[in-house]
Design a protein around this motif. Structure first.
Motif, short mmCIF file in Angstrom:
data_model
loop_
_atom_site.label_atom_id
_atom_site.label_comp_id
_atom_site.label_asym_id
_atom_site.label_seq_id
_atom_site.Cartn_x
_atom_site.Cartn_y
_atom_site.Cartn_z
N PHE A 278 -9.90 82.51 125.01
CA PHE A 278 -10.66 83.48 125.93
C PHE A 278 -11.35 82.85 126.94
O PHE A 278 -12.05 81.88 126.58
CB PHE A 278 -11.70 84.34 124.79
N ASN A 279 -11.59 83.57 127.98
CA ASN A 279 -12.35 82.75 129.24
C ASN A 279 -13.68 83.56 129.47
O ASN A 279 -13.50 84.84 129.62
CB ASN A 279 -11.71 82.93 130.45
N PHE A 280 -14.72 82.74 129.38
CA PHE A 280 -16.30 83.30 129.54
C PHE A 280 -16.39 82.79 130.87
O PHE A 280 -16.78 81.62 131.02
CB PHE A 280 -17.04 83.10 128.38
N TRP A 281 -16.86 83.61 131.90
CA TRP A 281 -17.38 83.01 133.23
C TRP A 281 -18.89 83.33 133.70
O TRP A 281 -19.17 84.40 133.30
CB TRP A 281 -16.65 83.95 134.31
N VAL A 282 -19.40 82.22 133.81
CA VAL A 282 -20.91 82.47 133.82
C VAL A 282 -21.35 82.39 135.48
O VAL A 282 -21.49 81.46 136.07
CB VAL A 282 -21.76 81.35 133.02
N ALA A 283 -22.07 83.48 135.91
CA ALA A 283 -22.17 83.45 137.47
C ALA A 283 -23.71 82.69 137.39
O ALA A 283 -24.46 82.39 136.79
CB ALA A 283 -22.55 85.12 137.66
N GLY A 284 -24.15 82.36 138.71
CA GLY A 284 -25.09 81.43 139.03
C GLY A 284 -26.40 82.28 139.44
O GLY A 284 -26.35 83.71 139.25
N SER A 285 -27.30 81.50 140.23
CA SER A 285 -28.29 82.11 140.46
C SER A 285 -28.13 83.05 141.59
O SER A 285 -26.96 82.91 142.41
CB SER A 285 -29.35 81.03 141.17
#
Length: 222
Positions: free
Chosen positions: A3-10
């Motif tokens: 599974f791919n988990f993408w974490v957005a930035g500031s």
């Protein structure tokens, strides 16, 4: 498949991993869940799809600077475990953009290594590993992370950083940068994971997601 988990930035808006990244990777919306973590830690489901193999996490505060990074791993953990409770995946890849990479690194150390699934890959794009856009002097975040470098030894880590060739973008810094993050700062990733950053001329903070090597790597996750 992991599974791919993408974490957005500031200041990560809803399109951080859509227009700039997902479109050219040909990831259909039906394969993506979107979650926003509120300031109080509550999970807000923005988009849910039965066939999702990806999830994007946004943070309500959007500007998690050095002092705000402290609480982000707990909030990120709530989002990841929420998704795990639904998907029950056995392994995952985590991809962080900008300060989303810092948040992900701290989550891996504080929470991720103890979770009932394997972290296959940790990918960062345009991440200031010192927690500050320009200053590469060790600060609290870097000092905290360095003793835990061994945690990343069983994870395949990849760090990508653009170097803008535009005088208009780099003049304000007077050091090589992507227009937002100093290259020297991004290169402190080796102090955290033991892996060197790969740098590419001709890409700024907003276009680094389209570096061919980034696209090639992420495509193997899909």
């Amino acid at each position: 498949m992991a599974f791919n988990f993408w974490v957005a930035g500031s200041a990560g808006e809803i399109d951080t991993f859509n227009i700039d990244c997902f479109d050219h990777l040909n990831i259909d919306d039906e394969h993506v869940d979107r979650i926003r973590v509120m300031r109080n830690g509550d999970i807000q489901i923005m988009d849910f799809n039965d066939d999702a193999t990806n999830c994007v996490c946004y943070f309500e505060q959007n500007k998690f600077l050095q002092d705000q990074l402290e609480g982000i791993p707990t909030q990120l953990d709530r989002a990841i475990m929420f998704e795990f409770g639904i998907r029950n995946f056995s392994s995952m890849n985590i991809i962080g953009f900008s300060n989303g990479g810092n948040a992900s690194a701290r989550w891996i150390v504080r929470c991720g290594q103890y979770r009932p699934f394997r972290i296959n890959n940790f990918v960062t794009i345009s991440t200031p590993f010192n927690g500050d856009a320009l200053d590469a002097t060790p600060n609290g975040f870097l000092k905290e992370m360095k003793p835990h470098k061994a945690v990343f030894s069983n994870i395949s880590c990849h760090h990508f950083q653009g170097i803008s060739d535009s005088p208009a973008e780099t003049a304000q810094f007077n050091v090589p940068s992507d227009g937002v993050i100093a290259v020297a700062n991004a290169e402190t990733c080796i102090e955290v994971t033991g892996v060197k950053a790969r740098t590419y001329h001709g890409y700024n903070h907003g276009t680094a997601q389209r570096i061919p090597d980034v696209t090639a790597l992420l495509s193997t996750f899909l």
